[in-house]
Write an enzyme that holds these catalytic residues in place. Structure first.
Site, mmCIF file in Angstrom:
data_model
loop_
_atom_site.group_PDB
_atom_site.id
_atom_site.type_symbol
_atom_site.label_atom_id
_atom_site.label_comp_id
_atom_site.label_asym_id
_atom_site.label_seq_id
_atom_site.Cartn_x
_atom_site.Cartn_y
_atom_site.Cartn_z
ATOM 1 N N GLY A 159 0.801 -1.225 0.000
ATOM 2 C CA GLY A 159 0.000 0.000 0.000
ATOM 3 C C GLY A 159 0.830 1.269 0.000
ATOM 4 O O GLY A 159 1.816 1.394 -0.735
ATOM 5 N N ILE A 160 0.449 2.206 0.829
ATOM 6 C CA ILE A 160 1.138 3.501 0.896
ATOM 7 C C ILE A 160 2.599 3.288 1.306
ATOM 8 O O ILE A 160 3.503 3.911 0.766
ATOM 9 C CB ILE A 160 0.413 4.427 1.898
ATOM 10 N N ALA B 283 2.761 2.241 9.531
ATOM 11 C CA ALA B 283 1.930 1.044 9.763
ATOM 12 C C ALA B 283 0.611 1.442 10.428
ATOM 13 O O ALA B 283 0.581 2.278 11.336
ATOM 14 C CB ALA B 283 2.677 0.049 10.653
ATOM 15 N N ILE C 250 -3.833 0.075 11.013
ATOM 16 C CA ILE C 250 -4.943 -0.862 10.757
ATOM 17 C C ILE C 250 -6.270 -0.168 11.078
ATOM 18 O O ILE C 250 -6.284 0.884 11.720
ATOM 19 C CB ILE C 250 -4.848 -2.132 11.647
ATOM 20 N N ASP D 129 -13.201 -1.220 12.525
ATOM 21 C CA ASP D 129 -14.308 -0.265 12.644
ATOM 22 C C ASP D 129 -15.514 -0.812 13.394
ATOM 23 O O ASP D 129 -15.765 -2.022 13.410
ATOM 24 C CB ASP D 129 -14.764 0.168 11.244
ATOM 25 N N GLN E 7 -14.560 10.293 12.218
ATOM 26 C CA GLN E 7 -15.309 9.504 11.232
ATOM 27 C C GLN E 7 -16.277 8.561 11.931
ATOM 28 O O GLN E 7 -15.909 7.904 12.911
ATOM 29 C CB GLN E 7 -14.331 8.726 10.337
ATOM 30 N N GLY F 158 -18.095 5.475 13.029
ATOM 31 C CA GLY F 158 -17.651 4.078 13.088
ATOM 32 C C GLY F 158 -16.160 3.912 13.330
ATOM 33 O O GLY F 158 -15.636 2.800 13.269
ATOM 34 N N TYR G 35 -9.919 4.581 15.583
ATOM 35 C CA TYR G 35 -8.992 5.040 14.540
ATOM 36 C C TYR G 35 -8.830 6.568 14.590
ATOM 37 O O TYR G 35 -7.721 7.096 14.531
ATOM 38 C CB TYR G 35 -9.540 4.591 13.184
ATOM 39 N N PRO H 128 -3.238 11.889 5.102
ATOM 40 C CA PRO H 128 -3.821 11.552 3.798
ATOM 41 C C PRO H 128 -5.343 11.599 3.847
ATOM 42 O O PRO H 128 -5.953 11.330 4.890
ATOM 43 C CB PRO H 128 -3.360 10.104 3.560
HETATM 44 P P1 NDP Z 1 -2.433 -1.328 4.127
HETATM 45 O O1 NDP Z 1 -3.433 -2.077 4.899
HETATM 46 O O2 NDP Z 1 -2.418 -1.416 2.641
HETATM 47 O O3 NDP Z 1 -0.952 -1.682 4.668
HETATM 48 C C1 NDP Z 1 -0.695 -1.640 6.034
HETATM 49 C C2 NDP Z 1 0.753 -1.945 6.309
HETATM 50 O O4 NDP Z 1 0.956 -1.851 7.732
HETATM 51 C C3 NDP Z 1 1.148 -3.354 5.916
HETATM 52 O O5 NDP Z 1 2.484 -3.371 5.442
HETATM 53 C C4 NDP Z 1 1.066 -4.115 7.242
HETATM 54 O O6 NDP Z 1 1.923 -5.241 7.334
HETATM 55 C C5 NDP Z 1 1.545 -3.044 8.211
HETATM 56 N N1 NDP Z 1 1.135 -3.335 9.585
HETATM 57 C C6 NDP Z 1 -0.113 -3.440 10.082
HETATM 58 N N2 NDP Z 1 -0.057 -3.738 11.401
HETATM 59 C C7 NDP Z 1 1.259 -3.835 11.720
HETATM 60 C C8 NDP Z 1 1.974 -4.142 12.911
HETATM 61 N N3 NDP Z 1 1.339 -4.396 14.059
HETATM 62 N N4 NDP Z 1 3.329 -4.169 12.878
HETATM 63 C C9 NDP Z 1 3.993 -3.916 11.726
HETATM 64 N N5 NDP Z 1 3.366 -3.608 10.562
HETATM 65 C C10 NDP Z 1 2.030 -3.578 10.562
HETATM 66 O O7 NDP Z 1 -2.613 0.182 4.619
HETATM 67 P P2 NDP Z 1 -2.444 1.557 3.790
HETATM 68 O O8 NDP Z 1 -1.250 1.507 2.947
HETATM 69 O O9 NDP Z 1 -3.739 1.918 3.212
HETATM 70 O O10 NDP Z 1 -2.217 2.578 5.014
HETATM 71 C C11 NDP Z 1 -0.930 2.999 5.440
HETATM 72 C C12 NDP Z 1 -1.109 4.095 6.486
HETATM 73 O O11 NDP Z 1 -1.820 5.182 5.924
HETATM 74 C C13 NDP Z 1 -1.894 3.653 7.706
HETATM 75 O O12 NDP Z 1 -1.355 4.241 8.856
HETATM 76 C C14 NDP Z 1 -3.282 4.202 7.437
HETATM 77 O O13 NDP Z 1 -3.990 4.417 8.614
HETATM 78 C C15 NDP Z 1 -2.940 5.501 6.733
HETATM 79 N N6 NDP Z 1 -4.005 6.031 5.917
HETATM 80 C C16 NDP Z 1 -4.533 5.304 4.869
HETATM 81 C C17 NDP Z 1 -5.558 5.833 4.103
HETATM 82 C C18 NDP Z 1 -6.158 5.096 2.946
HETATM 83 O O14 NDP Z 1 -7.146 5.609 2.401
HETATM 84 N N7 NDP Z 1 -5.635 3.970 2.522
HETATM 85 C C19 NDP Z 1 -6.100 7.166 4.392
HETATM 86 C C20 NDP Z 1 -5.485 7.829 5.496
HETATM 87 C C21 NDP Z 1 -4.478 7.276 6.213
HETATM 88 P P3 NDP Z 1 1.431 -6.694 6.746
HETATM 89 O O15 NDP Z 1 1.609 -6.599 5.272
HETATM 90 O O16 NDP Z 1 2.356 -7.651 7.385
HETATM 91 O O17 NDP Z 1 0.006 -6.863 7.144
#
Ligand code: NDP
Length: 240
Positions: A13-14, A83, A85, A88, A141, A143, A147, A177
């Site tokens: 992802g991001i 990182a 999650i 909700d 937000q 629900g 978060y 974001p």
């Molecule tokens: P994704 O769900 O696509 O990716 C999440 C990443 O975080 C994965 O690499 C995952 O690892 C890792 N992760 C989750 N829990 C843990 C943990 N306990 N320890 C280590 N790594 C962890 O998320 P996004 O790319 O969408 O989001 C990235 C960030 O941006 C987040 O903080 C999110 O809240 C924020 N954000 C996202 C938005 C969106 O619209 N997508 C909007 C606003 C903010 P693994 O692959 O092993 O699961």
């Protein structure tokens, strides 16, 4: 000098876009992840960036994980706390487990990771920390009490440690974001997503690269006058 960057949740992802953008900008990058080994393996094969598995919500595991990163890749100059999650549910249905998991993963992780790198940054008198918040931490937000609270907490955390780091060559900023097209949005029903897009002035979801470019800008040596700031990358949604 090649600077070292650690991106938490940097394999998907991001986070993946941030890892790749930093690598392209000349940083030596390490990506952390939580549990998805398959995604991490594929990421490393694609990019050549090493992936380090540790749970950023676990203080001791993070301390050990970051020590390992520093041993393998080098002292961390740039930390991107990405990182995150979602779990909700409206408050009257939200369990303590949902609350606690999101606070620990999205907010305490910023403490855990920053605490593990801050002493080295202070000694070397250089550091860049970027925390990834969310528009939902600014606006709240439905629900997402857990978060929204965790992400709002990031803003206070950023400003406090920006003050502490200011005299030591360390900048700390938040990127907030808007809605970005990643797996995190896959749980949002299409009709809700259409309503969300209708409220975004540029009329599209953001791309992970929109966030990655902003990180590269903030962590540059030349961005030393920007600290304690929030950069909103949200297509004009909910302006501040
Ligand atoms: P994704 O769900 O696509 O990716 C999440 C990443 O975080 C994965 O690499 C995952 O690892 C890792 N992760 C989750 N829990 C843990 C943990 N306990 N320890 C280590 N790594 C962890 O998320 P996004 O790319 O969408 O989001 C990235 C960030 O941006 C987040 O903080 C999110 O809240 C924020 N954000 C996202 C938005 C969106 O619209 N997508 C909007 C606003 C903010 P693994 O692959 O092993 O699961």
């Amino acid at each position: 000098m090649e600077r070292v960057a650690l991106v938490t949740g940097g394999t998907r992802g991001i986070g993946e876009a941030i890892s790749v953008a930093l690598q392209n900008a000349g940083y030596r990058v390490a990506a952390n992840y939580g549990g998805n080994d398959e995604a991490a393996r594929a990421f490393t094969e694609r990019t050549g960036i090493p992936a380090f598995k540790f749970d950023v919500s676990d203080h001791e595991a993070t301390k050990a994980g970051i020590a390992q990163v520093e041993e393998v890749v080098g002292p961390i100059d740039v930390l991107v706390n990405n990182a995150g999650i979602t779990r909700d549910g409206t408050l009257h249905k939200m369990t303590y487990e949902q609350w606690h998991k999101v606070i620990e993963t999205n907010l305490s992780s910023c403490f855990n990771c920053s605490r593990a790198v801050i002493e080295g940054m202070r000694e070397r008198r250089f550091g860049r920390i970027v925390n990834i918040s969310s528009i939902n931490g600014q606006a709240g937000q439905f629900g997402q009490a857990n978060y929204s609270a965790a992400k709002a907490g990031i803003h206070g955390f950023t400003k406090a440690i920006a003050l502490e780091g200011a005299g030591k060559g360390i900048t700390v900023n938040t990127i907030a974001p808007g809605y970005i097209d990643t797996e995190m949005l896959s749980g949002v029903p299409p009709e809700i997503l259409q309503k969300i897009i209708a409220r975004i002035p540029v009329a599209r979801l953001g791309e992970p690269e929109d966030i990655a470019r902003t990180v590269v800008f903030l962590v540059d040596d030349a961005a030393s006058f920007i600290t304690g700031s929030t950069i909103c990358v949200n297509g004009g949604q909910y302006m501040y």
